[in-house]
Write a protein that holds these residues in place. Structure first.
Motif, PDB file in Angstrom:
ATOM      1  N   LEU A 102      84.304  45.619  15.557  1.00 55.63           N
ATOM      2  CA  LEU A 102      84.345  45.062  16.903  1.00 55.63           C
ATOM      3  C   LEU A 102      84.448  46.138  17.986  1.00 55.63           C
ATOM      4  CD1 LEU A 102      86.992  42.323  16.028  1.00 55.63           C
ATOM      5  CD2 LEU A 102      84.515  42.206  15.774  1.00 55.63           C
ATOM      6  N   ASP A 103      83.764  45.914  19.088  1.00 55.55           N
ATOM      7  CA  ASP A 103      83.785  46.813  20.243  1.00 55.55           C
ATOM      8  C   ASP A 103      84.162  46.023  21.483  1.00 55.55           C
ATOM      9  OD1 ASP A 103      82.571  48.586  18.415  1.00 55.55           O
ATOM     10  OD2 ASP A 103      80.554  48.117  19.157  1.00 55.55           O
ATOM     11  N   ALA A 104      84.835  46.667  22.424  1.00 49.66           N
ATOM     12  CA  ALA A 104      85.175  46.002  23.688  1.00 49.66           C
ATOM     13  C   ALA A 104      85.486  47.041  24.749  1.00 49.66           C
ATOM     14  CB  ALA A 104      86.376  45.069  23.499  1.00 49.66           C
ATOM     15  N   ALA A 105      85.315  46.642  26.012  1.00 54.38           N
ATOM     16  CA  ALA A 105      85.638  47.533  27.128  1.00 54.38           C
ATOM     17  C   ALA A 105      86.058  46.721  28.335  1.00 54.38           C
ATOM     18  CB  ALA A 105      84.436  48.407  27.491  1.00 54.38           C
ATOM     19  N   ILE A 106      86.869  47.352  29.177  1.00 53.56           N
ATOM     20  CA  ILE A 106      87.308  46.732  30.421  1.00 53.56           C
ATOM     21  C   ILE A 106      87.387  47.825  31.483  1.00 53.56           C
ATOM     22  CG2 ILE A 106      89.785  47.033  29.974  1.00 53.56           C
ATOM     23  CD1 ILE A 106      90.178  44.179  31.151  1.00 53.56           C
ATOM     24  N   MET A 107      87.097  47.461  32.737  1.00 57.90           N
ATOM     25  CA  MET A 107      87.129  48.457  33.807  1.00 57.90           C
ATOM     26  C   MET A 107      87.650  47.847  35.094  1.00 57.90           C
ATOM     27  SD  MET A 107      84.164  51.130  34.962  1.00 57.90           S
ATOM     28  CE  MET A 107      84.509  52.444  36.151  1.00 57.90           C
ATOM     29  N   ASP A 108      88.461  48.649  35.794  1.00 54.81           N
ATOM     30  CA  ASP A 108      89.074  48.259  37.059  1.00 54.81           C
ATOM     31  C   ASP A 108      88.291  48.895  38.204  1.00 54.81           C
ATOM     32  OD1 ASP A 108      90.658  47.807  39.261  1.00 54.81           O
ATOM     33  OD2 ASP A 108      92.496  48.634  38.394  1.00 54.81           O
ATOM     34  N   GLY A 109      87.638  48.064  39.011  1.00 54.14           N
ATOM     35  CA  GLY A 109      86.820  48.572  40.097  1.00 54.14           C
ATOM     36  C   GLY A 109      87.609  49.251  41.194  1.00 54.14           C
ATOM     37  N   ILE A 213      77.518  51.953  17.033  1.00 56.97           N
ATOM     38  CA  ILE A 213      78.223  51.441  18.209  1.00 56.97           C
ATOM     39  C   ILE A 213      77.201  51.187  19.297  1.00 56.97           C
ATOM     40  CG2 ILE A 213      79.912  51.961  20.008  1.00 56.97           C
ATOM     41  CD1 ILE A 213      81.350  53.715  17.907  1.00 56.97           C
ATOM     42  N   GLY A 214      77.285  50.044  19.935  1.00 60.41           N
ATOM     43  CA  GLY A 214      76.341  49.686  20.974  1.00 60.41           C
ATOM     44  C   GLY A 214      76.830  50.028  22.367  1.00 60.41           C
ATOM     45  N   ASP A 215      76.290  49.319  23.344  1.00 67.78           N
ATOM     46  CA  ASP A 215      76.572  49.651  24.742  1.00 67.78           C
ATOM     47  C   ASP A 215      77.858  49.043  25.279  1.00 67.78           C
ATOM     48  OD1 ASP A 215      75.029  47.135  24.493  1.00 67.78           O
ATOM     49  OD2 ASP A 215      75.326  47.038  26.655  1.00 67.78           O
ATOM     50  N   ALA A 216      78.349  47.952  24.658  1.00 71.21           N
ATOM     51  CA  ALA A 216      79.487  47.226  25.229  1.00 71.21           C
ATOM     52  C   ALA A 216      80.684  48.110  25.538  1.00 71.21           C
ATOM     53  CB  ALA A 216      79.893  46.068  24.307  1.00 71.21           C
ATOM     54  N   PRO A 217      81.115  49.020  24.620  1.00 71.71           N
ATOM     55  CA  PRO A 217      82.289  49.834  24.923  1.00 71.71           C
ATOM     56  C   PRO A 217      81.977  51.117  25.687  1.00 71.71           C
ATOM     57  CG  PRO A 217      81.606  50.289  22.690  1.00 71.71           C
ATOM     58  CD  PRO A 217      80.660  49.227  23.220  1.00 71.71           C
ATOM     59  N   ILE A 218      80.699  51.334  25.991  1.00 69.57           N
ATOM     60  CA  ILE A 218      80.308  52.553  26.703  1.00 69.57           C
ATOM     61  C   ILE A 218      80.365  52.291  28.209  1.00 69.57           C
ATOM     62  CG2 ILE A 218      78.561  54.327  27.007  1.00 69.57           C
ATOM     63  CD1 ILE A 218      79.657  54.155  24.161  1.00 69.57           C
ATOM     64  N   ILE A 219      81.317  52.940  28.882  1.00 72.67           N
ATOM     65  CA  ILE A 219      81.463  52.744  30.319  1.00 72.67           C
ATOM     66  C   ILE A 219      80.217  53.283  31.031  1.00 72.67           C
ATOM     67  CG2 ILE A 219      82.876  53.243  32.336  1.00 72.67           C
ATOM     68  CD1 ILE A 219      84.170  51.450  30.138  1.00 72.67           C
ATOM     69  N   GLY A 220      79.611  52.423  31.848  1.00 70.75           N
ATOM     70  CA  GLY A 220      78.391  52.794  32.549  1.00 70.75           C
ATOM     71  C   GLY A 220      77.137  52.305  31.856  1.00 70.75           C
ATOM     72  N   ALA A 221      77.250  51.908  30.615  1.00 70.78           N
ATOM     73  CA  ALA A 221      76.100  51.378  29.879  1.00 70.78           C
ATOM     74  C   ALA A 221      76.158  49.854  29.839  1.00 70.78           C
ATOM     75  CB  ALA A 221      76.049  51.958  28.474  1.00 70.78           C
ATOM     76  N   GLY A 222      77.180  49.317  29.141  1.00 76.86           N
ATOM     77  CA  GLY A 222      77.311  47.873  29.045  1.00 76.86           C
ATOM     78  C   GLY A 222      78.407  47.287  29.904  1.00 76.86           C
ATOM     79  N   THR A 223      79.257  48.146  30.459  1.00 79.53           N
ATOM     80  CA  THR A 223      80.398  47.692  31.256  1.00 79.53           C
ATOM     81  C   THR A 223      80.631  48.672  32.402  1.00 79.53           C
ATOM     82  OG1 THR A 223      81.423  46.862  29.203  1.00 79.53           O
ATOM     83  CG2 THR A 223      82.830  47.021  31.158  1.00 79.53           C
ATOM     84  N   TYR A 224      80.798  48.128  33.614  1.00 79.47           N
ATOM     85  CA  TYR A 224      81.080  49.007  34.754  1.00 79.47           C
ATOM     86  C   TYR A 224      81.617  48.177  35.916  1.00 79.47           C
ATOM     87  CZ  TYR A 224      80.700  52.861  38.052  1.00 79.47           C
ATOM     88  OH  TYR A 224      80.991  53.850  38.962  1.00 79.47           O
ATOM     89  N   ALA A 225      82.539  48.774  36.679  1.00 79.79           N
ATOM     90  CA  ALA A 225      83.063  48.114  37.885  1.00 79.79           C
ATOM     91  C   ALA A 225      83.458  49.163  38.903  1.00 79.79           C
ATOM     92  CB  ALA A 225      84.270  47.243  37.542  1.00 79.79           C
ATOM     93  N   ASN A 226      83.090  48.922  40.141  1.00 81.58           N
ATOM     94  CA  ASN A 226      83.397  49.839  41.231  1.00 81.58           C
ATOM     95  C   ASN A 226      83.520  49.007  42.505  1.00 81.58           C
ATOM     96  OD1 ASN A 226      83.319  51.716  43.356  1.00 81.58           O
ATOM     97  ND2 ASN A 226      82.032  53.137  42.195  1.00 81.58           N
ATOM     98  N   ASN A 227      84.677  49.048  43.138  1.00 74.27           N
ATOM     99  CA  ASN A 227      84.897  48.244  44.339  1.00 74.27           C
ATOM    100  C   ASN A 227      83.888  48.535  45.445  1.00 74.27           C
ATOM    101  OD1 ASN A 227      87.070  46.941  43.215  1.00 74.27           O
ATOM    102  ND2 ASN A 227      88.537  47.547  44.791  1.00 74.27           N
ATOM    103  N   SER A 228      83.280  49.703  45.426  1.00 74.14           N
ATOM    104  CA  SER A 228      82.312  50.067  46.454  1.00 74.14           C
ATOM    105  C   SER A 228      80.989  49.333  46.294  1.00 74.14           C
ATOM    106  CB  SER A 228      82.049  51.577  46.431  1.00 74.14           C
ATOM    107  OG  SER A 228      83.223  52.296  46.703  1.00 74.14           O
ATOM    108  N   THR A 229      80.743  48.830  45.075  1.00 70.10           N
ATOM    109  CA  THR A 229      79.439  48.222  44.801  1.00 70.10           C
ATOM    110  C   THR A 229      79.559  46.885  44.068  1.00 70.10           C
ATOM    111  OG1 THR A 229      79.304  49.608  42.797  1.00 70.10           O
ATOM    112  CG2 THR A 229      78.178  50.410  44.786  1.00 70.10           C
ATOM    113  N   CYS A 230      79.814  46.947  42.765  1.00 67.15           N
ATOM    114  CA  CYS A 230      79.723  45.731  41.955  1.00 67.15           C
ATOM    115  C   CYS A 230      80.463  45.874  40.639  1.00 67.15           C
ATOM    116  CB  CYS A 230      78.254  45.411  41.678  1.00 67.15           C
ATOM    117  SG  CYS A 230      77.411  46.708  40.717  1.00 67.15           S
ATOM    118  N   ALA A 231      80.518  44.764  39.901  1.00 68.31           N
ATOM    119  CA  ALA A 231      81.022  44.741  38.530  1.00 68.31           C
ATOM    120  C   ALA A 231      79.909  44.206  37.642  1.00 68.31           C
ATOM    121  CB  ALA A 231      82.262  43.859  38.416  1.00 68.31           C
ATOM    122  N   ILE A 232      79.708  44.842  36.479  1.00 70.37           N
ATOM    123  CA  ILE A 232      78.594  44.519  35.596  1.00 70.37           C
ATOM    124  C   ILE A 232      79.072  44.350  34.161  1.00 70.37           C
ATOM    125  CG2 ILE A 232      76.403  45.333  34.621  1.00 70.37           C
ATOM    126  CD1 ILE A 232      76.007  44.908  37.492  1.00 70.37           C
TER     127      ILE A 232
END
Length: 316
Positions: A102-109, A213-232
């Motif tokens: 299992l893979d997972a990621a979380i990010m605070d914009g 390992i796929g993109d989900a846990p790779i920050i900037g590939a499958g998961t990303y958040a930045n208050n200046s722009t967006c969350a993906i």
């Protein structure tokens, strides 16, 4: 005179403390793929809709009560990890060796802090472990046995590997599907405080080998958040999302070319990614609460809700 100044300060303080937008937005996905309506029974489609809306309602409740986007995306993804319909947590697909990795990621914009885990086999809710990595360690990504050891130290709920067994996913392995199994889950949210967050969780590809390992846990590939722009949060053929750093690329188009959320997503998903042969989609929320859910496949389980009362669910 002093009394007048105190009154003025009180008024200014009141205005400042209530200056953040009293709005929120949230979107959730349950994976993308080249699926057709005729591949599902009505009962199956109804079940997917129920579970997606149940997950969404958890996030809506948190955001509507003034909770944080981080709490919202974590709790929504936890719910989907516990649902065997999706390729995450309980319903994760099997590797070539017959395991669930299992893979997972979380990010605070707000802070650009992020946490992720990869290749874990005994953690009930990988997304909560990813958050622990973000908040309680100096690292961004932990993998395999090390991630599990960290989980035990931090009191994360552990399970025997048999917990992840579901007949449907086992049968998928026996058929040795050559295509990626849809079902990766993710959530993005904007809270009342103007903060964005993103979370993604997956079991990867059916029949994957060699610790892929796929993109989900790779920050900037499958998961990303930045208050200046967006969350993906992304879903699809992970190798392409990694090569083209899809999630960050969307943010970069917004930041450097001043594109709208929809235009940036379209440029990447329907342009760069599709032209390269990559298949999949993303859900996205920008700092103004705009929602975009776009895929270059025939379907993606997706749902959204906003504080203005708008909401929706779709598959195809």
């Amino acid at each position: 005179m002093r009394k007048k100044i105190l009154v003025l300060l009180f008024i200014v303080g009141f205005v400042v403390s209530n200056s953040f937008p009293q709005t929120w937005s949230i979107a959730v996905h349950g994976g993308a793929g080249n699926m057709k309506p005729e591949n599902f029974t009505k009962e199956q489609l109804d079940e997917y809709e129920r579970e997606m809306n149940a997950a969404l309602s958890i996030g809506v409740k948190i955001l509507n009560s003034g909770g944080t986007s981080l709490d919202a995306v974590e709790q929504v993804v936890r719910y989907l990890e516990d649902c065997p319909l999706f390729n995450a947590g309980r319903g994760a697909v099997f590797t070539h060796e017959g395991r669930n990795e299992l893979d997972a990621a979380i990010m605070d914009g707000k802070t650009l802090m992020a946490g992720s885990v990869a290749g874990v086999t005994d953690v009930k809710n990988p997304i909560s472990l990813a958050r622990k990595v973000m908040e309680d360690s100096p690292h961004v990504m932990l993998a395999g046995k090390g991630a599990s050891e960290f989980a035990r130290v931090k009191g994360i709920e552990m399970v025997d590997s048999s917990y992840f067994f579901t007949p449907q996913r086992w049968n998928d392995l026996q058929r040795t599907l050559s295509r990626e199994k849809m079902g990766t889950v993710g959530c993005v949210a904007l809270d009342m405080h103007g903060n964005l967050a993103a979370a993604t969780s997956t079991g990867g590809m059916t029949n994957k080998r060699w610790g892929r390992i796929g993109d989900a846990p790779i920050i900037g590939a499958g998961t990303y958040a930045n208050n200046s722009t967006c969350a993906i949060s992304a879903t699809g053929h992970g190798e392409y999302f990694i090569r083209y750093t899809v999630a960050h690329d969307i943010s970069a188009f917004m930041e450097y070319q001043n594109l709208s959320l929809n235009a940036a997503v379209e440029r990447v998903i329907m342009g760069k990614l599709l032209n390269a042969g990559g298949r999949g989609g993303v859900i996205a929320v920008d700092r103004s609460g705009n929602v975009c859910m776009m895929m270059n496949t025939t379907g993606m389980f997706r749902a959204f809700a906003r504080s203005d009362g708008s909401n929706g669910f779709a598959i195809f």
